[in-house]
Design an enzyme around this catalytic site. Structure first.
Site, mmCIF file in Angstrom:
data_model
loop_
_atom_site.group_PDB
_atom_site.id
_atom_site.type_symbol
_atom_site.label_atom_id
_atom_site.label_comp_id
_atom_site.label_asym_id
_atom_site.label_seq_id
_atom_site.Cartn_x
_atom_site.Cartn_y
_atom_site.Cartn_z
ATOM 1 N N PHE A 161 1.102 -0.807 0.212
ATOM 2 C CA PHE A 161 -0.016 0.325 -0.097
ATOM 3 C C PHE A 161 0.662 1.304 0.084
ATOM 4 O O PHE A 161 1.758 1.574 0.813
ATOM 5 C CB PHE A 161 -1.289 -0.176 1.314
ATOM 6 C CG PHE A 161 -1.463 1.102 1.042
ATOM 7 C CD1 PHE A 161 -2.508 0.550 0.762
ATOM 8 C CD2 PHE A 161 -1.564 1.658 2.002
ATOM 9 C CE1 PHE A 161 -4.160 2.184 0.259
ATOM 10 C CE2 PHE A 161 -2.345 3.449 2.616
ATOM 11 C CZ PHE A 161 -2.995 3.710 1.794
ATOM 12 N N VAL A 162 0.467 1.847 -0.337
ATOM 13 C CA VAL A 162 0.817 3.487 -0.487
ATOM 14 C C VAL A 162 -0.076 4.325 -0.687
ATOM 15 O O VAL A 162 -0.652 4.466 -1.608
ATOM 16 C CB VAL A 162 1.726 4.128 -2.344
ATOM 17 C CG1 VAL A 162 3.002 5.021 -1.966
ATOM 18 C CG2 VAL A 162 2.883 2.944 -2.197
ATOM 19 N N ARG A 168 1.282 7.209 -8.379
ATOM 20 C CA ARG A 168 1.839 7.331 -9.624
ATOM 21 C C ARG A 168 3.096 8.062 -9.022
ATOM 22 O O ARG A 168 3.521 8.531 -9.880
ATOM 23 C CB ARG A 168 0.709 8.268 -10.008
ATOM 24 C CG ARG A 168 -0.378 7.555 -10.523
ATOM 25 C CD ARG A 168 -1.590 8.697 -11.420
ATOM 26 N NE ARG A 168 -2.437 8.709 -9.805
ATOM 27 C CZ ARG A 168 -2.823 8.535 -9.117
ATOM 28 N NH1 ARG A 168 -3.732 6.828 -8.730
ATOM 29 N NH2 ARG A 168 -3.494 9.353 -8.000
ATOM 30 N N LYS A 169 4.012 8.017 -8.650
ATOM 31 C CA LYS A 169 5.315 8.667 -8.599
ATOM 32 C C LYS A 169 6.441 7.616 -8.838
ATOM 33 O O LYS A 169 7.391 7.542 -8.505
ATOM 34 C CB LYS A 169 5.280 9.436 -7.196
ATOM 35 C CG LYS A 169 4.300 10.189 -7.090
ATOM 36 C CD LYS A 169 4.291 11.150 -8.490
ATOM 37 C CE LYS A 169 3.753 12.633 -7.589
ATOM 38 N NZ LYS A 169 2.013 12.089 -7.462
ATOM 39 N N GLY A 170 6.085 6.106 -8.882
ATOM 40 C CA GLY A 170 7.401 5.049 -8.593
ATOM 41 C C GLY A 170 7.404 4.837 -7.967
ATOM 42 O O GLY A 170 7.695 3.266 -7.337
ATOM 43 N N ASN A 201 -6.369 -0.875 -11.988
ATOM 44 C CA ASN A 201 -4.729 0.265 -12.209
ATOM 45 C C ASN A 201 -4.029 -0.534 -11.363
ATOM 46 O O ASN A 201 -2.649 -0.825 -12.761
ATOM 47 C CB ASN A 201 -5.565 1.400 -11.463
ATOM 48 C CG ASN A 201 -5.781 2.224 -12.719
ATOM 49 O OD1 ASN A 201 -6.452 2.996 -13.629
ATOM 50 N ND2 ASN A 201 -6.506 3.392 -11.995
ATOM 51 N N TYR A 206 0.973 -4.255 -12.120
ATOM 52 C CA TYR A 206 1.015 -5.791 -11.593
ATOM 53 C C TYR A 206 1.658 -6.601 -13.390
ATOM 54 O O TYR A 206 2.507 -7.025 -13.171
ATOM 55 C CB TYR A 206 0.556 -6.397 -10.943
ATOM 56 C CG TYR A 206 0.493 -5.988 -9.743
ATOM 57 C CD1 TYR A 206 1.011 -5.053 -8.549
ATOM 58 C CD2 TYR A 206 -0.927 -6.463 -9.414
ATOM 59 C CE1 TYR A 206 1.008 -4.899 -7.455
ATOM 60 C CE2 TYR A 206 -1.076 -6.188 -7.947
ATOM 61 C CZ TYR A 206 -0.639 -4.844 -7.162
ATOM 62 O OH TYR A 206 -0.603 -4.509 -5.648
#
Length: 235
Positions: A161-162, A168-170, A201, A206
């Protein structure tokens, strides 16, 4: 009195221009092993993940129960049981640090604009030596499993989890790549996880990383009353 001679013309001095700096903003990231001191942040991250996955009705974990199960007394070494990689972010570079089990991964990310983090204060890192600028941005929780077909151990990802403002920042790719690199380093055969079928998404992300989606498999689960029904079963 004779007029004084005019002063000599100034010598041509070299003009030093300031060094050019890349436009935009640099965000510095670090992935390290989590400790029991990180449990309050891990608990908040898991709750945010439950909200995102629309599964808050299943969320029962507390900070105390996570601490007791993820970091019990005399816990086994990392990578042999439940292990958590924590993603931290800062506007300043991280100092290199050492850990006997895992060397933290450091990486700069060049962005067009700084990231506005509305939860920066509540996710301020409590790591030893962290400055007030360091923020927790995500995590991955995993543990060993085993493939009898390969006759090799692997890692199973329970959670990855981010936080929303850092997506969307890598950074998700960095978390997953760090875990895959650790598995390859240890000679493991697989890294596996599940993804919700409506999360298009994530599925695309993945697949772009090289993961194979296996639609022919289904998750089977015994839990709650269905599991407890076996507690006193006379087999």
């Amino acid at each position: 009195m004779a007029a004084a001679a005019p002063p000599p013309p100034p010598s041509a001095a070299a003009i030093t221009l300031p060094e050019s700096t890349p436009s935009g903003h640099t965000l510095f990231s670090r992935i390290r092993l989590a400790t029991v001191d990180d449990v309050p942040h891990i608990h908040k991250l898991i709750h945010q993940m439950a909200v995102f996955e629309r599964l808050t009705h299943l969320f029962q974990a507390t900070a105390d129960s996570l601490a007791a199960t993820l970091f019990p007394p005399n816990a086994p070494p990392p990578f042999t049981s439940f292990t958590v990689f924590l993603l931290e972010l800062s506007n300043s570079p991280f100092f290199p640090s050492q850990n006997p089990h895992f060397t933290p991964v450091l990486k700069p990310h060049h962005l067009d604009l700084p990231i506005a983090d509305p939860e920066k204060e509540i996710f301020r890192s409590s790591a030893v030596g962290a400055t007030g600028d360091v923020t927790v941005g995500g995590f991955v929780l995993f543990f060993p499993n085993y493939s009898s077909f390969l006759a090799k151990p692997g890692f199973y990802i329970e959670d990855i989890f981010v936080r929303e403002c850092y997506r969307r920042k890598g950074l998700g790719q960095m978390l997953l790549s760090t875990l895959a690199a650790q598995a390859a380093k240890m000679g493991y055969g697989r890294v596996e996880w599940v993804v919700l079928d409506w999360n298009a998404n994530a599925i695309m992300f993945y697949e772009q990383m090289g993961a194979e989606i296996l639609p022919e498999w289904r998750i089977c689960r015994l839990t709650g009353e269905s599991l407890q029904a076996y507690a006193n079963l006379n087999i």
